[in-house]
Design a protein around this motif. Structure first.
Motif, PDB file in Angstrom:
ATOM      1  N   UNK A  68       0.462   1.356  -4.652  1.00  0.00           N
ATOM      2  CA  UNK A  68      -0.307   0.044  -4.724  1.00  0.00           C
ATOM      3  C   UNK A  68       0.706  -1.120  -5.288  1.00  0.00           C
ATOM      4  N   UNK A  69       0.483  -2.331  -4.459  1.00  0.00           N
ATOM      5  CA  UNK A  69       1.283  -3.367  -4.938  1.00  0.00           C
ATOM      6  C   UNK A  69       0.586  -4.167  -5.991  1.00  0.00           C
ATOM      7  N   UNK A  70      -0.630  -4.358  -5.692  1.00  0.00           N
ATOM      8  CA  UNK A  70      -1.420  -5.375  -6.452  1.00  0.00           C
ATOM      9  C   UNK A  70      -2.639  -4.365  -6.603  1.00  0.00           C
ATOM     10  N   UNK A  71      -3.153  -4.222  -8.053  1.00  0.00           N
ATOM     11  CA  UNK A  71      -4.453  -3.785  -8.202  1.00  0.00           C
ATOM     12  C   UNK A  71      -5.259  -4.680  -9.023  1.00  0.00           C
ATOM     13  N   UNK A  72      -6.279  -5.015  -8.472  1.00  0.00           N
ATOM     14  CA  UNK A  72      -7.278  -5.934  -8.958  1.00  0.00           C
ATOM     15  C   UNK A  72      -8.474  -5.122  -9.485  1.00  0.00           C
ATOM     16  N   UNK A  73      -8.975  -5.344 -10.718  1.00  0.00           N
ATOM     17  CA  UNK A  73      -9.832  -4.500 -11.636  1.00  0.00           C
ATOM     18  C   UNK A  73     -10.978  -5.284 -12.071  1.00  0.00           C
ATOM     19  N   UNK A  74     -12.122  -5.211 -11.167  1.00  0.00           N
ATOM     20  CA  UNK A  74     -13.097  -6.307 -11.542  1.00  0.00           C
ATOM     21  C   UNK A  74     -14.408  -5.806 -11.539  1.00  0.00           C
ATOM     22  N   UNK A  75     -14.583  -4.735 -11.508  1.00  0.00           N
ATOM     23  CA  UNK A  75     -16.013  -3.946 -11.374  1.00  0.00           C
ATOM     24  C   UNK A  75     -16.625  -4.283 -12.754  1.00  0.00           C
ATOM     25  N   UNK A 122       1.114 -17.575   1.099  1.00  0.00           N
ATOM     26  CA  UNK A 122       1.512 -16.411   0.273  1.00  0.00           C
ATOM     27  C   UNK A 122       1.836 -15.471   1.648  1.00  0.00           C
ATOM     28  N   UNK A 123       2.950 -14.813   1.259  1.00  0.00           N
ATOM     29  CA  UNK A 123       3.120 -13.412   2.306  1.00  0.00           C
ATOM     30  C   UNK A 123       2.790 -12.198   1.635  1.00  0.00           C
ATOM     31  N   UNK A 124       1.820 -11.360   2.017  1.00  0.00           N
ATOM     32  CA  UNK A 124       1.888 -10.161   1.584  1.00  0.00           C
ATOM     33  C   UNK A 124       1.797  -8.996   2.644  1.00  0.00           C
ATOM     34  N   UNK A 125       2.349  -9.516   3.669  1.00  0.00           N
ATOM     35  CA  UNK A 125       2.415  -8.430   4.769  1.00  0.00           C
ATOM     36  C   UNK A 125       2.731  -7.212   4.254  1.00  0.00           C
ATOM     37  N   UNK A 126       1.948  -6.171   4.858  1.00  0.00           N
ATOM     38  CA  UNK A 126       2.104  -4.699   4.664  1.00  0.00           C
ATOM     39  C   UNK A 126       1.973  -4.213   3.190  1.00  0.00           C
ATOM     40  N   UNK A 127       1.826  -5.232   2.391  1.00  0.00           N
ATOM     41  CA  UNK A 127       1.636  -4.880   0.785  1.00  0.00           C
ATOM     42  C   UNK A 127       0.321  -3.959   0.686  1.00  0.00           C
ATOM     43  N   UNK A 128       0.179  -3.355  -0.270  1.00  0.00           N
ATOM     44  CA  UNK A 128      -0.932  -2.517  -0.424  1.00  0.00           C
ATOM     45  C   UNK A 128      -1.705  -3.168  -1.682  1.00  0.00           C
ATOM     46  N   UNK A 129      -2.823  -3.661  -1.356  1.00  0.00           N
ATOM     47  CA  UNK A 129      -3.944  -4.250  -2.334  1.00  0.00           C
ATOM     48  C   UNK A 129      -5.143  -3.429  -2.635  1.00  0.00           C
ATOM     49  N   UNK A 130      -5.550  -2.922  -3.820  1.00  0.00           N
ATOM     50  CA  UNK A 130      -6.347  -2.235  -4.155  1.00  0.00           C
ATOM     51  C   UNK A 130      -7.347  -2.786  -5.020  1.00  0.00           C
ATOM     52  N   UNK A 131      -8.583  -3.171  -4.639  1.00  0.00           N
ATOM     53  CA  UNK A 131      -9.822  -3.895  -5.780  1.00  0.00           C
ATOM     54  C   UNK A 131     -10.882  -3.029  -5.988  1.00  0.00           C
ATOM     55  N   UNK A 132     -10.738  -2.952  -7.243  1.00  0.00           N
ATOM     56  CA  UNK A 132     -12.154  -2.008  -7.972  1.00  0.00           C
ATOM     57  C   UNK A 132     -12.806  -3.049  -8.038  1.00  0.00           C
ATOM     58  N   UNK A 133     -14.354  -2.795  -7.366  1.00  0.00           N
ATOM     59  CA  UNK A 133     -15.422  -3.552  -7.549  1.00  0.00           C
ATOM     60  C   UNK A 133     -15.384  -4.563  -6.367  1.00  0.00           C
ATOM     61  N   UNK A 134     -14.736  -4.142  -5.179  1.00  0.00           N
ATOM     62  CA  UNK A 134     -14.256  -5.050  -4.330  1.00  0.00           C
ATOM     63  C   UNK A 134     -15.401  -5.468  -3.214  1.00  0.00           C
ATOM     64  N   UNK A 135     -16.541  -4.937  -3.160  1.00  0.00           N
ATOM     65  CA  UNK A 135     -17.414  -5.131  -2.252  1.00  0.00           C
ATOM     66  C   UNK A 135     -18.336  -6.556  -2.091  1.00  0.00           C
ATOM     67  N   UNK A 136     -18.215  -7.172  -3.148  1.00  0.00           N
ATOM     68  CA  UNK A 136     -19.056  -8.374  -3.198  1.00  0.00           C
ATOM     69  C   UNK A 136     -18.328  -9.519  -4.154  1.00  0.00           C
TER      70      UNK A 136
END
Ligand code: HXC
Ligand code: NAP
Length: 268
Positions: A85-92, A3-17
């Motif tokens: 934001x290109x990709x928002x991951x929501x997992x908290x 996959x190539x996500x070069x320079x895309x903005x990925x925001x991960x909520x609950x992303x520290x572990x």
């Protein structure tokens, strides 16, 4: 598949572990700039530093998904640094094993506030900063969403709500070119979530044996599906709830009595 996500903005909520951090690392390896939030300033700073060591930019911010103002500030800061934001991951999420009668109203509310209301807050407050068209939201759900599971009344109620939110927002936001899907991980090795549900070797083995593929999942199993959904390979997928669980969803409710007893004894 590379996959190539070069320079895309990925925001991960609950992303520290755990799973969410693994997803953040996978996107970073594919070139993305990564924003992370979680409650603990130390944990999220360490996670961001680890992402940076992969050679991409990362921003770690302390924010609780139950606090809309903190979230709003985090989204604004992230968008200022890396753009839409290109990709928002929501997992908290939060979990513990307890029968409904052993939960205070606040115990039940705490998990619903983090998992369900928190997911609404994340999606709702990210919306002004999502790339339109093109953004992809990946919600991290759980099998408790559709499998009624004793000792998990709070998580079952909350994650069922998360997946319904996925289906509703897919319809409301589809015309803007925003896709939203839920991934339902199975039991994933070496994670806090699994430790809470299978705290001993015995309960862990039993869990793995219950999975039709006869193994626990790996964090990369979940990260790969997140990347498929966020990439052009997933461009016609929205409102879907996708188990990535070795077939566990086919097997019905689990019995957490032994695991709950082991957790209780570990606490006393
Ligand atoms: C009964 C409990 C309890 C337990 C906490 N409470 N643990 N009740 N049995 N084992 C009650 C408390 O007494 C309190 O109620 C209320 O819950 C809130 O507790 P706090 O500790 O004040 O809450 P908070 O600091 O916000 O912490 C939230 C938390 C905590 C969920 C309780 O465990 C946490 O921060 N978890 C994050 C990490 C985590 O859980 N990771 C796993 C995610 S996996 P009272 O009435 O006393 O005030 C997941 C499951 C997916 O989501 C499935 C995996 C296969
Ligand atoms: P984890 O390591 O505990 O991950 C939870 C993350 O959420 C942490 O980064 C935590 O960091 C953050 N968090 C918790 N409460 C928060 C809040 N109120 N506001 C902001 N951030 C918060 O657990 P995990 O096992 O990897 O679980 C990750 C996701 O996968 C969850 O959605 C879970 O339901 C799902 N899942 C896991 C499994 C599994 O086998 N592990 C199975 C099915 C589903 P802080 O402590 O710093 O806040």
């Amino acid at each position: 598949m590379a996959f190539d996500f070069s320079s895309r903005h990925v925001f991960v909520a609950g992303g520290s572990s755990g799973i969410n951090f693994g997803i953040a690392q996978a996107f970073a390896c594919a070139g993305a700039n990564v924003s992370l939030i979680s409650r603990s300033a130390d944990k999220v700073a360490a996670a961001a530093a680890q992402i940076q060591s992969l050679g991409v930019q990362a921003l770690g911010m302390a924010a609780d998904v139950r606090q809309p103002e903190a979230l709003q500030g985090a989204f604004a800061a992230a968008a200022e640094r890396f753009g839409p934001i290109d990709v928002l991951v929501s997992g908290a999420a939060g979990n513990f094993l307890a029968r409904a009668l052993d939960m205070s109203p606040n115990a039940f509310k705490t998990v619903v506030d983090i998992d369900l209301l928190g997911s609404f807050n994340v999606a709702r407050l990210a919306h002004p900063h999502l790339r339109k068209p093109g953004a992809s939201i990946v919600q991290i759900s759980a099998g408790q969403s559709f499998t009624p599971t004793p000792y998990q009344a709070h998580v079952c109620a909350a994650k069922a709500g998360v997946d319904m939110l996925t289906r509703v927002l897919a319809q409301e936001w589809g015309a803007e070119g925003i896709r939203i899907n839920s991934i339902v991980p199975g039991p994933i090795a070496d994670t806090e979530g699994l430790k809470r549900l299978a705290p001993t070797d015995g309960t862990l083995d039993a869990m793995a044996q219950r999975v039709p593929l006869k193994r626990l999942g790996r964090i990369e199993d979940i990260a790969r599906m997140a990347m498929v959904l966020a990439s052009d390979w997933g461009s016609y997928v929205t409102g879907a709830v996708i188990p990535v669980d070795g077939g566990l969803a086919l097997t019905g409710p689990r019995d957490f009595t032994a695991a709950a007893e082991a957790s209780r004894q570990a606490r006393v």
